[in-house]
Design a protein around this motif. Structure first.
Motif, PDB file in Angstrom:
ATOM      1  N   UNK A  22      46.490  58.694  -5.786  1.00  0.00           N
ATOM      2  CA  UNK A  22      46.760  57.532  -4.930  1.00  0.00           C
ATOM      3  C   UNK A  22      46.280  57.770  -3.501  1.00  0.00           C
ATOM      4  N   UNK A  23      45.630  56.751  -2.950  1.00  0.00           N
ATOM      5  CA  UNK A  23      45.006  56.916  -1.632  1.00  0.00           C
ATOM      6  C   UNK A  23      46.024  57.111  -0.518  1.00  0.00           C
ATOM      7  N   UNK A  24      47.252  56.590  -0.726  1.00  0.00           N
ATOM      8  CA  UNK A  24      48.241  56.645   0.364  1.00  0.00           C
ATOM      9  C   UNK A  24      48.596  58.075   0.751  1.00  0.00           C
ATOM     10  N   UNK A  25      48.392  59.010  -0.161  1.00  0.00           N
ATOM     11  CA  UNK A  25      48.678  60.421   0.153  1.00  0.00           C
ATOM     12  C   UNK A  25      47.866  60.913   1.344  1.00  0.00           C
ATOM     13  N   UNK A  26      46.774  60.181   1.659  1.00  0.00           N
ATOM     14  CA  UNK A  26      45.861  60.641   2.706  1.00  0.00           C
ATOM     15  C   UNK A  26      46.049  59.926   4.044  1.00  0.00           C
ATOM     16  N   UNK A  27      47.030  59.014   4.125  1.00  0.00           N
ATOM     17  CA  UNK A  27      47.279  58.417   5.444  1.00  0.00           C
ATOM     18  C   UNK A  27      48.708  57.928   5.644  1.00  0.00           C
ATOM     19  N   UNK A 192      38.801  63.656  12.064  1.00  0.00           N
ATOM     20  CA  UNK A 192      39.715  62.502  12.052  1.00  0.00           C
ATOM     21  C   UNK A 192      40.073  62.103  10.619  1.00  0.00           C
ATOM     22  N   UNK A 193      40.596  63.066   9.863  1.00  0.00           N
ATOM     23  CA  UNK A 193      40.912  62.827   8.447  1.00  0.00           C
ATOM     24  C   UNK A 193      42.187  63.572   8.087  1.00  0.00           C
ATOM     25  N   UNK A 194      42.769  63.209   6.952  1.00  0.00           N
ATOM     26  CA  UNK A 194      43.932  63.926   6.435  1.00  0.00           C
ATOM     27  C   UNK A 194      43.524  65.340   6.012  1.00  0.00           C
ATOM     28  N   UNK A 382      33.206  63.092   5.899  1.00  0.00           N
ATOM     29  CA  UNK A 382      34.671  63.015   5.876  1.00  0.00           C
ATOM     30  C   UNK A 382      35.264  61.842   6.664  1.00  0.00           C
ATOM     31  N   UNK A 383      34.860  61.620   7.937  1.00  0.00           N
ATOM     32  CA  UNK A 383      35.473  60.494   8.665  1.00  0.00           C
ATOM     33  C   UNK A 383      35.187  59.159   7.979  1.00  0.00           C
ATOM     34  N   UNK A 384      34.027  59.075   7.365  1.00  0.00           N
ATOM     35  CA  UNK A 384      33.634  57.843   6.685  1.00  0.00           C
ATOM     36  C   UNK A 384      34.468  57.640   5.419  1.00  0.00           C
ATOM     37  N   UNK A 385      34.749  58.725   4.713  1.00  0.00           N
ATOM     38  CA  UNK A 385      35.601  58.630   3.520  1.00  0.00           C
ATOM     39  C   UNK A 385      37.023  58.236   3.923  1.00  0.00           C
ATOM     40  N   UNK A 386      37.531  58.828   5.008  1.00  0.00           N
ATOM     41  CA  UNK A 386      38.894  58.505   5.449  1.00  0.00           C
ATOM     42  C   UNK A 386      39.007  57.012   5.743  1.00  0.00           C
ATOM     43  N   UNK A 390      41.115  53.265   3.331  1.00  0.00           N
ATOM     44  CA  UNK A 390      42.023  52.198   3.775  1.00  0.00           C
ATOM     45  C   UNK A 390      41.679  50.842   3.169  1.00  0.00           C
ATOM     46  N   UNK A 391      40.537  50.723   2.517  1.00  0.00           N
ATOM     47  CA  UNK A 391      40.122  49.412   1.986  1.00  0.00           C
ATOM     48  C   UNK A 391      41.193  48.842   1.058  1.00  0.00           C
ATOM     49  N   UNK A 392      41.526  47.564   1.254  1.00  0.00           N
ATOM     50  CA  UNK A 392      42.561  46.942   0.415  1.00  0.00           C
ATOM     51  C   UNK A 392      42.153  46.943  -1.051  1.00  0.00           C
ATOM     52  N   UNK A 393      40.870  46.903  -1.304  1.00  0.00           N
ATOM     53  CA  UNK A 393      40.402  46.865  -2.689  1.00  0.00           C
ATOM     54  C   UNK A 393      40.301  48.235  -3.341  1.00  0.00           C
ATOM     55  N   UNK A 394      40.758  49.271  -2.667  1.00  0.00           N
ATOM     56  CA  UNK A 394      40.666  50.627  -3.229  1.00  0.00           C
ATOM     57  C   UNK A 394      42.070  51.183  -3.382  1.00  0.00           C
ATOM     58  N   UNK A 395      42.411  51.656  -4.594  1.00  0.00           N
ATOM     59  CA  UNK A 395      43.785  52.103  -4.849  1.00  0.00           C
ATOM     60  C   UNK A 395      43.915  53.613  -5.026  1.00  0.00           C
TER      61      UNK A 395
END
Ligand code: FES
Ligand SMILES: [Fe+2]
Length: 453
Positions: A22-27, A192-194, A382-386, A390-395
């Motif tokens: 899950x992406x939320x683990x990273x922000x 600037x990443x997790x 990395x900053x680009x991946x971070x 956040x994209x709403x369409x990415x889970x």
């Protein structure tokens, strides 16, 4: 003994499917807060390299989240760690690094010896005796153990010994005599990443074709010189890996290999490669032993498959051995989306010629032009991946269960900590995560114990 009723804590954004993260683990700030509360205070962390504290009285400050730790050499064989807080009113006793015969609080001047015992209280008769108990006035110790040329700390007095938590990484790298490596240089990057995103970027080689195309076999075509094409290719990759990266393939070893480039080799490419590698390993071994370095037999290690080019030590440390030397990484969170990524070039010096204490580097930006090509390529992703996460369409991240398994293994052990699982369940899982990269998803024995929120 009575059985205590015990339920694991629920884990938000837990890894429920081993190949989906899950992406939320990273922000997510709440996930970060749980890591701060339940994870970092229970793991062994590489706090400093021992060449930072070579002499009694040499100290460094190790910071993890809001905790600051003094790591100090007491004598030739002892390094201790203390919470960096004055026992009077909490002032930080030290900042950065240096050398002291005692620690003097800058506020009211109370003093402590290197052994942590209080040696001076100004006008002590003004204090109630109950506040001057010697044990209570001593600096509060933090677990500290030495391995592999580094001091490691753990904020949990009940944690298992360091060795239990670094195996089999520890034994394998003992054979490489990793404790004889010394810092050649040390750099750091503010990303600037997790911190887990930064770590995961170094846990698979699947990104090499797109991110580091110069490392692909197709990047190289042999010339018509008399040097065997296998040797030309090998030297090309040694130089490309080593370029600006010090120990990632050390210039000493490249020079030694270049000295052998005209040796005669079998026509068959596979046989030629094996003969060439054996010859380079032997020459590197002899050269370093001749200059009085503590050095393993590289061909013996290779035959027994002891060492991989990249080794991960849960939760935040890597060693990348190549021939005589190595690169090393340490990753620390500074915020939910901010990470300090450190890189060392480590090599071997004859006993009397090791360079002095390395100074802590000023962190560079990920796009600083002084980064060599390989980390510059990783740091530019990395900053680009971070941001993309956040994209709403990415889970969730979808992982290859065959070659991106280390990312899953690493993330699931973190869930085990956040669930508050006991060490007898966590340690085997940690050991299954202390591996090389490109490994499959492992059975950690934790999933049925971690309750997702
Ligand atoms: S706070 Fe350290 S001596 Fe008072
Ligand atoms: Fe990379």
């Amino acid at each position: 003994m009575t059985d205590v009723e015990w339920t694991p804590l629920p884990v938000p954004w837990a890894v429920r499917s081993v190949d989906r993260i899950p992406k939320q683990r990273y922000f997510d700030p709440d996930f970060y807060a749980l890591e701060t509360e339940l994870f970092w205070p229970r793991v062994w962390q590489m706090a400093c390299r021992l060449e930072e504290v070579p002499k009694p009285g040499d100290f460094v400050e190790y910071e993890i989240l809001d905790q600051s730790i003094i790591v100090v050499r007491v004598d030739d064989s002892t390094v201790r760690a203390y919470y960096n807080a004055c026992r009077h009113r909490g002032m930080k006793l030290i900042e950065g690094s240096g050398t002291r015969r005692s620690f003097v609080c800058p506020f009211h001047g109370w003093c402590w010896g290197l052994d942590g015992n209080n040696t001076f209280v100004l006008r002590s008769e003004m204090f109630d005796d109950a506040n001057l108990d010697a044990d209570d006035l001593a600096l509060t110790p933090v677990r500290c153990e030495l391995w592999g040329g580094c001091a490691w700390i753990n904020l949990d007095d009940d944690a298992p010994p360091l060795r239990d938590c670094i195996e089999p990484f520890g034994s394998r790298h003992d054979e490489f005599k990793v404790e004889a490596l010394r810092t050649e240089w040390w750099k750091s990057c503010l990303l600037p990443v997790n911190w887990k995103l930064a770590t995961a970027a170094f846990m698979e080689g699947y990104h090499v074709p797109q991110t580091h195309p110069q490392l692909l076999p197709s990047a190289y075509s042999p010339d018509s010189s008399s040097v065997h094409p296998v040797v030309q290719a090998s030297l090309y990759f040694m130089r490309t890996l080593g370029s600006g990266m010090g120990g990632m393939t050390h210039e000493n070893d490249i020079r030694i290999a270049e000295g052998l480039q005209h040796m005669s080799l079998p026509d068959d490419p596979a046989e030629a490669m094996a003969t060439w590698r054996g010859a380079v390993n032997d020459a590197v071994t002899s050269w370093h032993r001749a200059r009085d370095c503590d050095f393993p037999d590289l061909n013996d290690l290779e035959r027994r498959r002891v060492i991989d080019p990249i080794g991960f030590c849960f939760p935040h440390y890597f060693i990348l051995p190549q021939y005589s030397s190595a690169s090393s990484y340490r990753i620390r969170p500074l915020g939910p989306e901010e990470t300090l990524f450190e890189v060392w070039s480590l090599t071997r010096y004859p006993n009397d010629r090791a360079p002095g204490k390395p100074a802590a580097p000023q962190p560079l930006a990920p796009d600083d032009p002084s980064w060599p090509m390989i980390p510059a390529q990783d740091f530019s992703n990395l900053p680009r991946q971070q941001k993309g996460l956040h994209a709403k369409g990415f889970e969730y991240m979808r992982l290859s269960d065959q070659i991106e398994g280390l990312i899953s293994n690493f993330e699931r052990v973190i869930d085990g900590f956040i669930a508050g699982l006991p060490y007898d369940q966590l340690v085997p899982a940690i050991q299954r995560t202390n591996t090389t990269i490109d490994v499959p998803v492992a059975e950690l024995g934790l999933s049925e114990k971690v309750r997702a929120w």
